[in-house]
Design an enzyme around this catalytic site. Structure first.
Site, PDB file in Angstrom:
ATOM      1  CB  SER A 120      -0.854   0.057   1.266  1.00 34.92           C
ATOM      2  OG  SER A 120      -1.740  -1.009   1.317  1.00 34.92           O
ATOM      3  CG  HIS A 141      -3.001  -1.087  -3.583  1.00 32.03           C
ATOM      4  ND1 HIS A 141      -3.707   0.075  -3.370  1.00 32.03           N
ATOM      5  CD2 HIS A 141      -2.738  -1.581  -2.347  1.00 32.03           C
ATOM      6  CE1 HIS A 141      -3.864   0.270  -2.079  1.00 32.03           C
ATOM      7  NE2 HIS A 141      -3.290  -0.719  -1.437  1.00 32.03           N
ATOM      8  CD  GLU A 153      -5.064   2.250  -6.324  1.00 28.83           C
ATOM      9  OE1 GLU A 153      -5.657   3.335  -6.228  1.00 28.83           O
ATOM     10  OE2 GLU A 153      -4.158   1.905  -5.530  1.00 28.83           O
ATOM     11  CG  ASN A 191      -4.901   4.151   0.104  1.00 31.77           C
ATOM     12  OD1 ASN A 191      -6.118   4.114   0.273  1.00 31.77           O
ATOM     13  ND2 ASN A 191      -4.118   3.121   0.344  1.00 31.77           N
TER      14      ASN A 191
END
Ligand code: NAD
Length: 284
Positions: A120, A141, A153, A191
């Site tokens: 991450s 991800h 992702e 994120n």
């Protein structure tokens, strides 16, 4: 593009077990590695349990469930990945551990095999630098819980080949996910946007002296969010959010990325959200 007939998943914790479940459900022969046989068995039991629940809810046939569970082989040795066309890494979020693992995997797998990390917050490019064939390394991800969250992702590192990126993208689609492509930047896409936004929401709690209930109602009814920010942070886990926020702040140094003191205090007090029974809200 590499045709993926066998996949390896390294680390069968919260994310790895979910990813392995997706692979076996998609009909792909899968080998999962944990550090001990007991941890591997525990992960297989969790996967079998989730698939049994799907049968009970009428969303999966018993025979399909049995076949899916049968597609998962367990190992504690890395050699078992030698004939995998794609290996997805989901071990602890620590750079030295990932570097060691990728260097070993790179020596083991076939020349056209793709290596993916589910990191991450670490740099995929930095992880790829541990290998001799950085072009085969990409990020995949997934979001937590992997079997339920539709997004993956697909992260292109500095030296990733088009082939590796497209192999990962196609595999994401095969798992029934909605893949998106992006480059290797801190926080990738979701994120990078969501963490500072949630931090702003928590700061507004104090600035505007609004209650968590009213803030959640505000964002749901005024901005069309499916879930209010306090409910979301409780679900993600206050500790997980603070950790991700610290990692992003360390890389980008933007004040909005830093975790708000209120969240750090909650984390320190053990108010971790849904999983601890109390965060912004109290859970039974
Ligand atoms: N939890 C999330 O919300 C989330 C979301 C997206 C991505 N990630 C990323 O996924 C990765 C895993 O996170 P997690 O939440 O599943 O962690 P976790 O602690 O639940 O699982 C990690 C597992 O890896 C195992 N492990 C450690 N070293 C290993 C090795 N060398 N070989 C095999 N297994 C090994 C551990 O025993 C553990 O079971 C991390 O990189 C994390 O940043 C996590």
């Amino acid at each position: 593009m590499t045709t993926v007939r066998k996949v390896g998943v390294v680390g069968l914790g919260a994310m790895g077990a979910g990813i392995a479940q997706l692979c076996v459900e998609a009909g792909v022969e899968t080998v999962g590695r944990e550090v001990t046989a007991e941890l591997g068995e525990a992960a297989r039991e969790r996967i079998a349990h989730f698939l049994t629940r799907k049968v009970e809810k009428g969303r999966l046939e018993q025979a399909e469930r049995d076949a899916a569970v049968g597609r998962l082989a367990l190992t504690t040795e890395l050699d078992a990945f030698a004939d995998c066309h794609l290996v997805i890494e989901a071990i602890v979020e620590e750079l030295p551990a990932k570097l060691e693992l990728f260097a070993e995997l790179d020596r083991l797998v076939a020349p056209d095999a793709v290596l993916a990390t589910n990191t991450s917050a670490l740099s995929v490019t930095e992880i790829a630098a541990a290998t001799e064939h950085a072009e085969r390394v990409v990020g995949m991800h997934f979001f937590n819980p992997a079997p339920l969250m539709p997004l993956v992702e697909i992260v292109r590192a500095e030296l990733s080949s088009d082939d590796a990126v497209e192999t990962a993208y196609a595999f994401g689609e095969r798992l029934g996910k909605h893949p998106i492509r992006c480059h290797d930047t801190p926080g990738f896409v979701v994120n990078r946007v969501l963490i500072p936004l949630l931090n702003d929401c928590v700061r507004v709690l104090d600035e505007a002296r609004v209650t968590p209930e009213d803030l959640d109602a505000g964002m749901r009814h005024g901005a069309g969010w499916p879930m209010g920010p306090c409910t979301l942070v409780d679900l993600v886990g206050i500790d997980v959010h603070v950790h991700a926020s610290e990692a992003l702040y360390e890389k980008l140094r933007e004040p909005r990325m830093a975790p708000p003191p209120r969240l750090v205090a909650m984390r320190n007090a053990g108010l971790l959200g849904r999983k601890s029974g109390r965060g912004f809200y109290v859970y039974d």
